[in-house]
Motif scaffolding. Structure first.
Motif, PDB file in Angstrom:
ATOM      1  N   MET A   1       0.835  -1.206   0.000  1.00 15.77           N
ATOM      2  CA  MET A   1       0.000   0.000   0.000  1.00 15.77           C
ATOM      3  C   MET A   1       0.870   1.257   0.000  1.00 15.77           C
ATOM      4  SD  MET A   1      -1.385   0.293   3.926  1.00 15.77           S
ATOM      5  CE  MET A   1      -2.391  -1.167   3.760  1.00 15.77           C
ATOM      6  N   SER A   2       0.354   2.262  -0.664  1.00 11.16           N
ATOM      7  CA  SER A   2       1.105   3.523  -0.727  1.00 11.16           C
ATOM      8  C   SER A   2       0.835   4.416   0.472  1.00 11.16           C
ATOM      9  CB  SER A   2       0.755   4.268  -2.024  1.00 11.16           C
ATOM     10  OG  SER A   2      -0.660   4.519  -2.062  1.00 11.16           O
ATOM     11  N   GLU A   3      -0.388   4.361   0.995  1.00 15.44           N
ATOM     12  CA  GLU A   3      -0.755   5.177   2.135  1.00 15.44           C
ATOM     13  C   GLU A   3      -1.453   4.312   3.183  1.00 15.44           C
ATOM     14  OE1 GLU A   3      -0.014   8.270   2.668  1.00 15.44           O
ATOM     15  OE2 GLU A   3       0.894   8.642   0.691  1.00 15.44           O
ATOM     16  N   PRO A   4      -1.268   4.604   4.505  1.00 18.28           N
ATOM     17  CA  PRO A   4      -1.964   3.828   5.549  1.00 18.28           C
ATOM     18  C   PRO A   4      -3.451   4.181   5.602  1.00 18.28           C
ATOM     19  CG  PRO A   4      -0.723   5.604   6.543  1.00 18.28           C
ATOM     20  CD  PRO A   4      -0.353   5.627   5.075  1.00 18.28           C
ATOM     21  N   ASP A   5      -4.243   3.310   6.274  1.00 18.90           N
ATOM     22  CA  ASP A   5      -5.688   3.536   6.390  1.00 18.90           C
ATOM     23  C   ASP A   5      -6.028   4.624   7.404  1.00 18.90           C
ATOM     24  OD1 ASP A   5      -6.047   1.568   4.581  1.00 18.90           O
ATOM     25  OD2 ASP A   5      -6.441  -0.023   6.065  1.00 18.90           O
ATOM     26  N   GLY A   6      -5.125   4.984   8.243  1.00 15.22           N
ATOM     27  CA  GLY A   6      -5.393   6.012   9.241  1.00 15.22           C
ATOM     28  C   GLY A   6      -5.954   5.462  10.553  1.00 15.22           C
ATOM     29  N   ARG A   7      -6.209   4.170  10.601  1.00 17.17           N
ATOM     30  CA  ARG A   7      -6.695   3.540  11.850  1.00 17.17           C
ATOM     31  C   ARG A   7      -6.083   2.143  11.975  1.00 17.17           C
ATOM     32  NH1 ARG A   7     -10.946   3.388   8.255  1.00 17.17           N
ATOM     33  NH2 ARG A   7     -11.713   1.266   7.734  1.00 17.17           N
TER      34      ARG A   7
ATOM     35  N   SER B   1       9.950 -14.807   5.882  1.00 16.20           N
ATOM     36  CA  SER B   1      10.727 -15.015   4.640  1.00 16.20           C
ATOM     37  C   SER B   1       9.829 -15.010   3.409  1.00 16.20           C
ATOM     38  CB  SER B   1      11.501 -16.320   4.735  1.00 16.20           C
ATOM     39  OG  SER B   1      10.608 -17.411   4.938  1.00 16.20           O
ATOM     40  N   GLU B   2       8.586 -15.353   3.562  1.00 11.47           N
ATOM     41  CA  GLU B   2       7.676 -15.347   2.431  1.00 11.47           C
ATOM     42  C   GLU B   2       7.254 -13.937   2.030  1.00 11.47           C
ATOM     43  OE1 GLU B   2       4.440 -17.881   3.266  1.00 11.47           O
ATOM     44  OE2 GLU B   2       5.668 -19.712   3.410  1.00 11.47           O
ATOM     45  N   LEU B   3       7.467 -12.994   2.939  1.00 12.85           N
ATOM     46  CA  LEU B   3       7.155 -11.606   2.617  1.00 12.85           C
ATOM     47  C   LEU B   3       8.376 -10.997   1.897  1.00 12.85           C
ATOM     48  CD1 LEU B   3       5.301  -9.121   2.850  1.00 12.85           C
ATOM     49  CD2 LEU B   3       6.316  -8.685   5.099  1.00 12.85           C
ATOM     50  N   LYS B   4       8.223 -10.795   0.595  1.00 13.61           N
ATOM     51  CA  LYS B   4       9.358 -10.348  -0.208  1.00 13.61           C
ATOM     52  C   LYS B   4       9.437  -8.823  -0.313  1.00 13.61           C
ATOM     53  CE  LYS B   4      10.370 -14.595  -1.131  1.00 13.61           C
ATOM     54  NZ  LYS B   4      11.568 -15.238  -0.510  1.00 13.61           N
ATOM     55  N   GLN B   5       8.336  -8.145  -0.284  1.00 10.22           N
ATOM     56  CA  GLN B   5       8.324  -6.698  -0.488  1.00 10.22           C
ATOM     57  C   GLN B   5       7.405  -6.049   0.544  1.00 10.22           C
ATOM     58  OE1 GLN B   5       6.989  -6.263  -4.504  1.00 10.22           O
ATOM     59  NE2 GLN B   5       8.925  -6.942  -5.416  1.00 10.22           N
ATOM     60  N   ILE B   6       7.781  -4.839   0.960  1.00  8.66           N
ATOM     61  CA  ILE B   6       6.979  -4.071   1.892  1.00  8.66           C
ATOM     62  C   ILE B   6       7.174  -2.597   1.588  1.00  8.66           C
ATOM     63  CG2 ILE B   6       8.808  -4.109   3.644  1.00  8.66           C
ATOM     64  CD1 ILE B   6       6.578  -4.056   5.755  1.00  8.66           C
ATOM     65  N   SER B   7       6.037  -1.894   1.549  1.00  5.68           N
ATOM     66  CA  SER B   7       6.091  -0.460   1.222  1.00  5.68           C
ATOM     67  C   SER B   7       6.149   0.369   2.488  1.00  5.68           C
ATOM     68  CB  SER B   7       4.868  -0.072   0.393  1.00  5.68           C
ATOM     69  OG  SER B   7       3.690  -0.228   1.168  1.00  5.68           O
ATOM     70  N   MET B   8       6.456   1.639   2.276  1.00  6.98           N
ATOM     71  CA  MET B   8       6.490   2.557   3.418  1.00  6.98           C
ATOM     72  C   MET B   8       5.096   2.753   3.996  1.00  6.98           C
ATOM     73  SD  MET B   8       8.735   4.009   5.136  1.00  6.98           S
ATOM     74  CE  MET B   8       8.750   5.112   6.533  1.00  6.98           C
ATOM     75  N   GLY B   9       4.088   2.726   3.112  1.00  7.47           N
ATOM     76  CA  GLY B   9       2.708   2.843   3.616  1.00  7.47           C
ATOM     77  C   GLY B   9       2.344   1.674   4.509  1.00  7.47           C
ATOM     78  N   ALA B  10       2.816   0.465   4.143  1.00  9.68           N
ATOM     79  CA  ALA B  10       2.550  -0.703   4.982  1.00  9.68           C
ATOM     80  C   ALA B  10       3.253  -0.576   6.327  1.00  9.68           C
ATOM     81  CB  ALA B  10       2.998  -1.967   4.262  1.00  9.68           C
ATOM     82  N   VAL B  11       4.476  -0.023   6.313  1.00 14.82           N
ATOM     83  CA  VAL B  11       5.191   0.190   7.572  1.00 14.82           C
ATOM     84  C   VAL B  11       4.431   1.175   8.449  1.00 14.82           C
ATOM     85  CG1 VAL B  11       7.329   1.082   8.584  1.00 14.82           C
ATOM     86  CG2 VAL B  11       7.426  -0.406   6.579  1.00 14.82           C
ATOM     87  N   GLN B  12       3.908   2.224   7.836  1.00 11.46           N
ATOM     88  CA  GLN B  12       3.139   3.205   8.599  1.00 11.46           C
ATOM     89  C   GLN B  12       1.858   2.573   9.169  1.00 11.46           C
ATOM     90  OE1 GLN B  12       2.603   6.332   5.745  1.00 11.46           O
ATOM     91  NE2 GLN B  12       4.689   7.162   5.990  1.00 11.46           N
TER      92      GLN B  12
END
Length: 806
Positions: free
Chosen positions: A622-628, A677-688
């Motif tokens: 995701m590019s942006e978090p859901d806010g909650r 290990s199965e998670l190959k990619q993560i976006s900054m939005g997901a981190v947020q």
């Protein structure tokens, strides 16, 4: 003139006299008439004339009166004529009645004569009855003699003959029938002598068949005697201890003396029964044959024959049935036959001289005792029912007491009972294991609700619970433990009672019984109950709420152990201050179960957290978090809040440990999710978005779901996640790399491997989502920065891996 004057003078006088005659009573007429003659001459003549004149006047008046009443007179005559007819009828009736009275009188006379004859007969009958009453005892005794002869009770018949000759015949010796009886007695004695020898074989056969009945009677008598002795000891104890409870009062002592006298009276009656019990066996064939053989001088032959036959019967009696161990009746028949055999031998030993000796009976008993012990040891090993083992023990005790009362040594039997006691305890433990399992299955694992005072008292009567705070609360209220706690406590007491039943009558001291009870109770607690609790705790359907209740239950059961110790002390009358008694191991038992439940709580709580975490559905690109925060996480936090409210009933350390364990496990699970290990990619939005979830976890930790944590102790469970996310959110890699390894580093908890793994996943995402980012200067700079940081982190990781471990 003179005469006329005299006549005139007398007329009033005559009238007066006539009036007196008419009005005066007849008794007074005489003096009045006499005055007529005492007066002047010719007065009588004049008086008569005057009287006639008076009569004529009266006649006229009567005639007038009759004329006046003539019709009434006629009517009266007519009525009299009518009455005459009725009078004649009455006369006939009176005559008939008189005749019938005469006839009835004749019958009375006849009945009177019959009564006189009956009274004469009655007097004669009374005389006859008196004579018959004098003869009846003789006739009854002779009839009894005939019955005894018919029943082959020859010894009793001889005694009856002796009573007839010495007591009864002298009363009626003047009668002819008595002389006939006297002449018949010698012939009867000869008949008895002839058939006595043939009856001996019948006696031996009969005594073999009836040994169980004889033994049963003897065992009942021994049991009753023992019961009486126990009750007598209790009365004495009550008598000695009465001053502890009652002072300045002699009534209880007198009452106990009355009870004691009554018991002694009953014992005397039972002693009479003991004497009459011997009549179950007719020993007259033995006595008779012994006497006959003694007279013939061949007594030794008879003795050898009798002993040989009885040894054969002993071997048969000692041979048990194959299924004897299945029912208590099998053991009872076995014991009663043996007792009957030796009771007969003991009787023969005491009532005969030389037929059997003490050495002979001792040899026979030692042989029998070895066989009995071997049989009981073999058959009792098959018993799995504690009630059957207890009944076997009671039978052995009664069997031993009975034979001991006849002088046979039975110490080896009581030694055998100690072996059987261990087996009995094992069967009890198996039985109570099933009882405990049923109790745990039926429990709802929720506090006991109390609506009124009556229900409160019922629970208190079953379980020794003391809580002043709970007592002060108003109804309705709840006990902290569940229904299984009072049930378990009651069943432990029932187990103690059951164990005590076996310890009774073993001729052991109270100290030994107390020690045996405590050891068996410890086995129940440490092995049976502990095993049931551990199996219960490990069952899949037992949830967190049930585990919490189990911990609470074990706490109260542990506290009740001291009451169980007091209970054992009370029933054995052993003072804990003066005797070194065995302590109950309830403390360690319930502590181990509680530790197991606590560990299971931690495990199940972590499993529940894993179930919620598995519901996580992150869009890692995701590019942006859901806010909650994520829904699964909010559900998990709500679940943890409700669970930790239940944990308020647990001891503080347990609740705190469970809470800390849950937070740590949640933090670890979230970290593993990022590093999967199965998670190959993560976006900054997901981190947020992930950061929003961790913030909720931190808020939950800071809300003190379980009281007792100091400062931010609980929040430290998420410190690794927090520092890692802060590093990525702020993108402060220069600080991290510069301060790495320093004690005061801002990102001290961030592992280089963790940071490298996550950063590489973000780098791959940056490349995929920014195909044209190379044409923008800022994106190109950021990509270069990531690659530079990745290189530095790899260098740092390689440096750490090459550094020797201390």
């Amino acid at each position: 003139m003179a005469e006329s004057s005299e006549g005139l003078g007398t007329v009033p006088e005559h009238e007066r006299i006539l009036q007196e005659i008419e009005s005066t009573d007849t008794a007074c007429v005489g003096p009045t008439l006499r005055s007529v003659y005492d007066d002047q001459p010719n007065a009588h003549k004049k008086f008569m004339e005057k009287l006639e004149a008076c009569i004529r006047n009266h006649d006229k008046e009567i005639e007038k009166m009759c004329n006046f009443h003539h019709q009434g007179f006629v009517d009266a005559i007519t009525e009299l004529l009518k009455v005459r007819t009725d009078a004649e009828k009455l006369k006939v009736q009176v005559t008939d009645t008189n005749r019938r009275f005469q006839d009835a009188g004749k019958e009375v006379i006849v009945h009177t004569e019959d009564i006189i004859r009956c009274r004469i007969q009655q007097r004669n009958i009374t005389t006859v009855v008196e004579k018959l009453q004098l003869c009846l005892p003789v006739l009854e005794m002779y009839s009894k003699l005939k019955e005894q002869m018919s029943a082959k009770r020859y010894y009793s018949a001889l005694k009856t003959m002796e009573q007839l000759e010495n007591v009864y015949f002298p009363w009626v010796s003047q009668y002819r029938f008595c002389q006939l009886m006297i002449e018949n007695l010698p012939k009867l004695r000869e008949d008895i002598k002839e058939i006595s020898m043939s009856d001996l074989k019948d006696f031996l056969e009969s005594i073999r068949k009836h040994s169980d009945k004889i033994g049963e009677t003897a065992m009942k008598q021994a049991q009753h005697q023992k019961t009486f002795n126990v009750s007598l000891q209790k009365k004495n104890k009550m008598k000695f201890g009465k001053n502890m409870y009652i002072k300045h009062d002699r009534i209880p002592e007198e009452k106990s003396e009355i009870v004691l006298k009554h018991s002694l009276k009953e014992e005397d009656e039972n002693e009479e029964e003991v004497l009459t019990v011997q009549d179950l066996v007719d020993f007259s064939p033995v006595y008779r044959c012994l006497h006959i053989y003694s007279v013939l001088g061949d007594e030794e032959t008879f003795e050898n024959y009798y002993r040989k036959q009885r040894k054969k019967q002993a071997r048969l009696v000692l041979q048990p049935q194959s299924n004897m161990h299945e029912t208590v009746d099998g053991y009872r028949r076995y014991f009663t036959q043996i007792v009957g055999f030796f009771v007969v031998e003991d009787h023969i030993l005491h009532v005969t001289q030389g037929l059997v000796t003490r050495a002979y009976t001792d040899e026979l008993w030692n042989m029998a005792l070895s066989k009995i012990i071997a049989v009981l040891r073999a058959h009792s090993s098959y018993c799995t029912d504690p009630d059957l083992v207890l009944e076997l023990k009671n039978l052995i005790v009664i069997f031993a007491d009975t034979l001991q009362g006849y002088g046979f040594p039975v110490n080896r039997l009581f030694d055998l009972l100690f072996e059987i006691r261990d087996q009995y305890n094992e069967t009890l433990l198996k039985k109570w294991a099933g009882v405990f399992r049923d109790i745990f299955e039926e429990d709802n694992y929720s506090p006991i609700p109390i609506v009124n005072e009556e229900e409160y008292k019922i629970v208190i009567s079953k379980f020794p619970f003391q809580d002043p705070d709970l007592e002060k609360q108003s109804f309705p209220k709840k006990f902290p433990m569940s229904q299984s706690v009072p049930h378990i406590y009651i069943q432990v007491k029932e187990f103690i009672y059951a164990s005590l039943k076996f310890s009774e009558s073993l001729h052991r001291s109270s100290t030994e019984i107390d020690d045996m009870l405590r050891k068996s109770t410890n086995l129940l607690l440490t092995r049976t109950l502990s095993s049931c609790l551990l199996n219960l705790i490990r069952k899949p359907h037992i949830g967190l709420t049930e585990l919490v209740q189990i911990i609470i239950n074990t706490t109260h059961l542990e506290q009740a152990c001291k009451y169980l110790e007091d209970f054992i002390t009370n029933i054995t009358n052993i003072s804990q201050e003066t005797v070194h008694t065995t302590r109950l191991y309830g403390l360690s038992t319930f502590k181990d179960a509680r530790h197991a439940a606590e560990g299971e709580i931690y495990t199940k709580l972590n499993q529940k957290i894993d179930e919620f975490v598995q519901l996580a559905d992150y869009d890692w690109t995701m590019s942006e978090p859901d806010g909650r925060a994520s829904g699964y996480l909010m559900d998990l936090i709500n679940f943890l809040r409700s669970i930790f409210q239940v944990f308020t009933h647990l001891p503080g350390k347990v609740a705190q440990t469970a809470c800390m364990s849950a937070c740590q496990h949640l933090s670890t699970s979230l970290m593993q999710m990022l590093l999967d290990s199965e998670l190959k990619q993560i976006s900054m939005g997901a981190v947020q978005q992930f950061n929003l979830d961790v913030i909720q976890c931190e808020l939950f930790a800071s809300s003190e779901p379980v009281p007792g944590f100091q400062g931010d102790t609980l929040q430290l469970a998420f410190i690794d996640l927090r520092q890692l996310l802060d590093l990525f959110m702020v993108w402060d890699w220069s600080t991290y790399l510069a301060d790495y390894g320093q004690p005061a580093s801002k990102y001290l908890r961030v592992n280089p491997n963790t940071a490298l793994t996550l950063l590489e996943k973000m780098k791959d995402t940056s490349k995929k989502n920014n195909i044209f980012a190379q044409f923008r200067k800022n994106d190109r700079d950021k990509q270069k920065l990531i690659e530079t940081v990745v290189k530095q982190l790899r260098s740092l990781v390689n440096e750490r891996s090459s550094r020797p471990s201390l």
